[in-house]
Design an enzyme around this catalytic site. Structure first.
Site, PDB file in Angstrom:
ATOM      1  N   TYR A   1       0.866  -1.181   0.000  1.00 22.16           N
ATOM      2  CA  TYR A   1       0.000   0.000   0.000  1.00 22.16           C
ATOM      3  C   TYR A   1       0.910   1.242   0.000  1.00 22.16           C
ATOM      4  O   TYR A   1       1.385   1.693   1.054  1.00 22.16           O
ATOM      5  CB  TYR A   1      -0.947   0.029   1.214  1.00 22.16           C
ATOM      6  CG  TYR A   1      -1.764  -1.245   1.391  1.00 22.16           C
ATOM      7  CD1 TYR A   1      -1.936  -2.143   0.342  1.00 22.16           C
ATOM      8  CD2 TYR A   1      -2.352  -1.557   2.612  1.00 22.16           C
ATOM      9  CE1 TYR A   1      -2.672  -3.312   0.500  1.00 22.16           C
ATOM     10  CE2 TYR A   1      -3.099  -2.725   2.773  1.00 22.16           C
ATOM     11  CZ  TYR A   1      -3.238  -3.596   1.710  1.00 22.16           C
ATOM     12  OH  TYR A   1      -3.966  -4.754   1.878  1.00 22.16           O
TER      13      TYR A   1
ATOM     14  N   SER B   1      -2.042 -14.876   3.217  1.00 25.69           N
ATOM     15  CA  SER B   1      -3.127 -14.217   2.489  1.00 25.69           C
ATOM     16  C   SER B   1      -3.077 -14.648   1.027  1.00 25.69           C
ATOM     17  O   SER B   1      -1.996 -14.880   0.483  1.00 25.69           O
ATOM     18  CB  SER B   1      -2.953 -12.696   2.603  1.00 25.69           C
ATOM     19  OG  SER B   1      -4.038 -12.030   2.020  1.00 25.69           O
TER      20      SER B   1
ATOM     21  N   TYR C   1     -11.234  -9.732   3.280  1.00 27.94           N
ATOM     22  CA  TYR C   1     -10.923  -8.412   2.697  1.00 27.94           C
ATOM     23  C   TYR C   1     -11.915  -8.086   1.580  1.00 27.94           C
ATOM     24  O   TYR C   1     -12.577  -8.971   1.074  1.00 27.94           O
ATOM     25  CB  TYR C   1      -9.459  -8.285   2.279  1.00 27.94           C
ATOM     26  CG  TYR C   1      -8.966  -8.998   1.038  1.00 27.94           C
ATOM     27  CD1 TYR C   1      -9.337  -8.598  -0.235  1.00 27.94           C
ATOM     28  CD2 TYR C   1      -8.055 -10.038   1.143  1.00 27.94           C
ATOM     29  CE1 TYR C   1      -8.847  -9.220  -1.359  1.00 27.94           C
ATOM     30  CE2 TYR C   1      -7.549 -10.687   0.017  1.00 27.94           C
ATOM     31  CZ  TYR C   1      -7.953 -10.269  -1.236  1.00 27.94           C
ATOM     32  OH  TYR C   1      -7.466 -10.890  -2.352  1.00 27.94           O
TER      33      TYR C   1
ATOM     34  N   PRO D   1     -14.681  -6.384   2.282  1.00 25.48           N
ATOM     35  CA  PRO D   1     -15.994  -6.732   2.840  1.00 25.48           C
ATOM     36  C   PRO D   1     -17.129  -5.905   2.251  1.00 25.48           C
ATOM     37  O   PRO D   1     -18.273  -6.353   2.212  1.00 25.48           O
ATOM     38  CB  PRO D   1     -15.830  -6.468   4.346  1.00 25.48           C
ATOM     39  CG  PRO D   1     -14.703  -5.496   4.450  1.00 25.48           C
ATOM     40  CD  PRO D   1     -13.775  -5.824   3.315  1.00 25.48           C
ATOM     41  N   LEU D   2     -16.808  -4.682   1.786  1.00 23.91           N
ATOM     42  CA  LEU D   2     -17.857  -3.848   1.180  1.00 23.91           C
ATOM     43  C   LEU D   2     -17.805  -3.955  -0.341  1.00 23.91           C
ATOM     44  O   LEU D   2     -18.430  -3.166  -1.051  1.00 23.91           O
ATOM     45  CB  LEU D   2     -17.695  -2.386   1.632  1.00 23.91           C
ATOM     46  CG  LEU D   2     -17.838  -2.160   3.146  1.00 23.91           C
ATOM     47  CD1 LEU D   2     -17.520  -0.712   3.520  1.00 23.91           C
ATOM     48  CD2 LEU D   2     -19.243  -2.540   3.624  1.00 23.91           C
TER      49      LEU D   2
ATOM     50  N   SER E   1     -15.468  -3.113  -2.274  1.00 17.14           N
ATOM     51  CA  SER E   1     -14.940  -1.817  -2.737  1.00 17.14           C
ATOM     52  C   SER E   1     -16.006  -0.724  -2.812  1.00 17.14           C
ATOM     53  O   SER E   1     -15.943   0.179  -3.647  1.00 17.14           O
ATOM     54  CB  SER E   1     -14.255  -1.973  -4.104  1.00 17.14           C
ATOM     55  OG  SER E   1     -13.268  -2.963  -4.041  1.00 17.14           O
TER      56      SER E   1
ATOM     57  N   LYS F   1     -24.831   2.869  -2.025  1.00 19.08           N
ATOM     58  CA  LYS F   1     -24.800   4.254  -2.524  1.00 19.08           C
ATOM     59  C   LYS F   1     -24.842   4.355  -4.044  1.00 19.08           C
ATOM     60  O   LYS F   1     -24.876   5.446  -4.583  1.00 19.08           O
ATOM     61  CB  LYS F   1     -23.591   4.997  -1.957  1.00 19.08           C
ATOM     62  CG  LYS F   1     -22.231   4.506  -2.416  1.00 19.08           C
ATOM     63  CD  LYS F   1     -21.137   5.312  -1.719  1.00 19.08           C
ATOM     64  CE  LYS F   1     -19.770   4.719  -1.954  1.00 19.08           C
ATOM     65  NZ  LYS F   1     -18.727   5.401  -1.190  1.00 19.08           N
TER      66      LYS F   1
HETATM   67  N1  NAP Z   1      -4.778  -9.279   1.663  1.00 17.62           N
HETATM   68  C1  NAP Z   1      -5.013  -8.732   0.495  1.00 17.62           C
HETATM   69  O1  NAP Z   1      -4.516  -9.169  -0.554  1.00 17.62           O
HETATM   70  C2  NAP Z   1      -5.921  -7.535   0.432  1.00 17.62           C
HETATM   71  C3  NAP Z   1      -6.445  -7.107  -0.802  1.00 17.62           C
HETATM   72  C4  NAP Z   1      -7.291  -5.995  -0.807  1.00 17.62           C
HETATM   73  C5  NAP Z   1      -7.596  -5.330   0.375  1.00 17.62           C
HETATM   74  N2  NAP Z   1      -7.046  -5.753   1.548  1.00 17.62           N
HETATM   75  C6  NAP Z   1      -7.347  -5.071   2.825  1.00 17.62           C
HETATM   76  O2  NAP Z   1      -8.743  -5.036   2.976  1.00 17.62           O
HETATM   77  C7  NAP Z   1      -9.153  -3.694   3.272  1.00 17.62           C
HETATM   78  C8  NAP Z   1     -10.557  -3.495   2.770  1.00 17.62           C
HETATM   79  O3  NAP Z   1     -10.591  -3.500   1.353  1.00 17.62           O
HETATM   80  P1  NAP Z   1     -10.926  -2.172   0.538  1.00 17.62           P
HETATM   81  O4  NAP Z   1     -10.698  -1.015   1.445  1.00 17.62           O
HETATM   82  O5  NAP Z   1     -10.176  -2.194  -0.723  1.00 17.62           O
HETATM   83  O6  NAP Z   1     -12.448  -2.378   0.165  1.00 17.62           O
HETATM   84  P2  NAP Z   1     -13.805  -2.387   1.021  1.00 17.62           P
HETATM   85  O7  NAP Z   1     -13.548  -2.427   2.467  1.00 17.62           O
HETATM   86  O8  NAP Z   1     -14.656  -3.434   0.420  1.00 17.62           O
HETATM   87  O9  NAP Z   1     -14.420  -0.973   0.618  1.00 17.62           O
HETATM   88  C9  NAP Z   1     -13.896   0.190   1.185  1.00 17.62           C
HETATM   89  C10 NAP Z   1     -14.421   1.414   0.409  1.00 17.62           C
HETATM   90  O10 NAP Z   1     -15.833   1.532   0.558  1.00 17.62           O
HETATM   91  C11 NAP Z   1     -16.181   2.903   0.675  1.00 17.62           C
HETATM   92  N3  NAP Z   1     -16.764   3.090   2.017  1.00 17.62           N
HETATM   93  C12 NAP Z   1     -16.280   2.669   3.228  1.00 17.62           C
HETATM   94  N4  NAP Z   1     -17.097   2.987   4.232  1.00 17.62           N
HETATM   95  C13 NAP Z   1     -18.153   3.619   3.671  1.00 17.62           C
HETATM   96  C14 NAP Z   1     -19.340   4.200   4.204  1.00 17.62           C
HETATM   97  N5  NAP Z   1     -19.616   4.182   5.507  1.00 17.62           N
HETATM   98  N6  NAP Z   1     -20.202   4.768   3.332  1.00 17.62           N
HETATM   99  C15 NAP Z   1     -19.966   4.792   2.017  1.00 17.62           C
HETATM  100  N7  NAP Z   1     -18.848   4.280   1.451  1.00 17.62           N
HETATM  101  C16 NAP Z   1     -17.945   3.690   2.277  1.00 17.62           C
HETATM  102  C17 NAP Z   1     -14.874   3.696   0.508  1.00 17.62           C
HETATM  103  O11 NAP Z   1     -14.638   3.939  -0.879  1.00 17.62           O
HETATM  104  P3  NAP Z   1     -15.313   5.148  -1.696  1.00 17.62           P
HETATM  105  O12 NAP Z   1     -15.490   6.302  -0.761  1.00 17.62           O
HETATM  106  O13 NAP Z   1     -14.346   5.395  -2.817  1.00 17.62           O
HETATM  107  O14 NAP Z   1     -16.613   4.582  -2.212  1.00 17.62           O
HETATM  108  C18 NAP Z   1     -13.843   2.689   0.974  1.00 17.62           C
HETATM  109  O15 NAP Z   1     -12.559   2.969   0.477  1.00 17.62           O
HETATM  110  C19 NAP Z   1      -8.095  -2.837   2.574  1.00 17.62           C
HETATM  111  O16 NAP Z   1      -8.080  -1.508   3.044  1.00 17.62           O
HETATM  112  C20 NAP Z   1      -6.855  -3.611   2.899  1.00 17.62           C
HETATM  113  O17 NAP Z   1      -6.408  -3.303   4.194  1.00 17.62           O
HETATM  114  C21 NAP Z   1      -6.239  -6.855   1.592  1.00 17.62           C
END
Ligand code: NAP
Length: 311
Positions: free
Chosen positions: A58, A156, A204, A206-207, A209, A215
């Site tokens: 990251y 992972s 990971y 969970p939303l 993206s 929304k």
């Molecule tokens: N191990 C791995 O290979 C791997 C791979 C990917 C991710 N990860 C980890 O998993 C974490 C979660 O994944 P992610 O952040 O990519 O995706 P996510 O949790 O599925 O989605 C997060 C995105 O949703 C939106 N969001 C979050 N809260 C919200 C709310 N209350 N209301 C409206 N929109 C909201 C934001 O984007 P917007 O504002 O742009 O809509 C935020 O960046 C990462 O940060 C990382 O630490 C790990």
């Protein structure tokens, strides 16, 4: 906030964590403001989140550096924070995945420097490589654990077979894999093994993206500079079908007087296999909203209803 044990380790973390790929993750998202990223981290810690999920990849260490800076601030106590980091990208060799003991040990040392700390609570092998026997890679992490440099061992993006090879000596505490209401492939394969071996599961995306936040309208489009334009979930009929399902959560969310995001996060937190749930956030307000999901008392009936809606 409810705490969960990470595998068989001595690490306990809040059930809701913070994903930090948008904190300094300039290689993943354009135009990130680092000060906003630091405030996202502060907001999470102030609201009872203890686990911060970061990785070398990251921002090639920038996410770790920014977290390290926040944890130096007087307001925060490093010993109460659970830092989870990951590595595997070997930048000296064009970014290929490397799990060799030498690479992993060096990667942990470099992480510790960027995070300005003496130990990582969790260290994950971010991606499997093709050469290193998985149990040898994990044995190197076990040595780091014995030396007090890491407290829990994670992997992972490993398949069930790769996990079994990695866990031959029973050393793996936690696995982080893609999982959401939309991506449930692991339920029949991975989950029974995790239960049997007492390995924690961290989902990971969970939303999905942001797709599971409720929304987006079916008509939404994403331009080429937005990573989501390359994500099949955000395209064509599949996108419309997912939005249709997400819309069907709205009446349930209304019944609980919460947002769809909070309802979805509450669903994971009620799920018996989920360890720590790590939604990412781009703004502090999103973190503030997401922590409120911890107060939702989701009934078993509604848990099952949501489960069925997304099957
Ligand atoms: N191990 C791995 O290979 C791997 C791979 C990917 C991710 N990860 C980890 O998993 C974490 C979660 O994944 P992610 O952040 O990519 O995706 P996510 O949790 O599925 O989605 C997060 C995105 O949703 C939106 N969001 C979050 N809260 C919200 C709310 N209350 N209301 C409206 N929109 C909201 C934001 O984007 P917007 O504002 O742009 O809509 C935020 O960046 C990462 O940060 C990382 O630490 C790990």
């Amino acid at each position: 906030m409810t705490e969960v044990q990470i595998g068989k380790s001595e690490v306990y973390a809040s059930k809701l964590g913070l994903g930090t790929n948008a904190v300094g993750g300039h290689n993943l998202y354009p135009n990130l403001d680092e000060e906003v990223g630091k405030e996202v981290v502060r907001t999470a810690l102030r609201n009872g989140v203890t686990l911060l999920d970061t990785a070398f990849s990251y921002g090639r260490g920038r996410s770790e550096e920014l977290i390290g800076e926040v944890l130096q601030e007087e307001e925060f106590d490093r010993s109460k924070v659970v830092i989870a980091s990951k590595a595997a990208h070997d930048m000296a060799n064009g970014g290929v995945f490397n799990n060799s003991p030498e690479f992993l040990k060096n990667a942990v040392e470099e992480s510790l420097k960027r995070l300005q700390t003496t130990y990582l609570d969790i260290f994950y092998i971010h991606f499997p490589d093709e050469e290193t026997p998985k149990n040898e890679a994990v044995a190197a992490l076990h040595e780091l654990k014995r030396a007090g440099k890491i407290k829990a061992i994670g992997v992972s993006n490993f398949s069930l077979e790769q996990l079994k090879e990695a866990n031959q000596d029973g050393y793996v505490d936690v696995i982080e894999e893609r999982y959401s209401l939309i991506h449930r492939e692991h339920e029949d394969t991975l989950f029974p093994y995790l239960k049997e071996q007492k390995i924690s599961f961290v989902p990971y995306y969970p939303l999905d993206s942001g797709l599971l936040t409720g929304k987006y309208e079916k008509e939404a489009t994403f331009d080429d500079s937005d990573l989501r334009s390359k994500n099949p979930d955000f395209k064509g009929e599949r996108f419309k079908e997912i939005i249709g399902k997400v819309d069907s959560l709205k009446p349930i969310a209304e019944q609980y007087e919460v947002t769809v995001t909070q309802l979805v996060l509450a669903w994971y937190m009620k799920h018996p296999v989920m360890g720590v749930v790590i939604p990412g956030a781009k703004r502090p307000e999103q973190v503030e909203a997401n922590v409120k999901a911890c107060d939702v008392q989701l009934s078993q009936e509604d848990f099952d209803k949501i489960d069925q809606l997304f099957r």
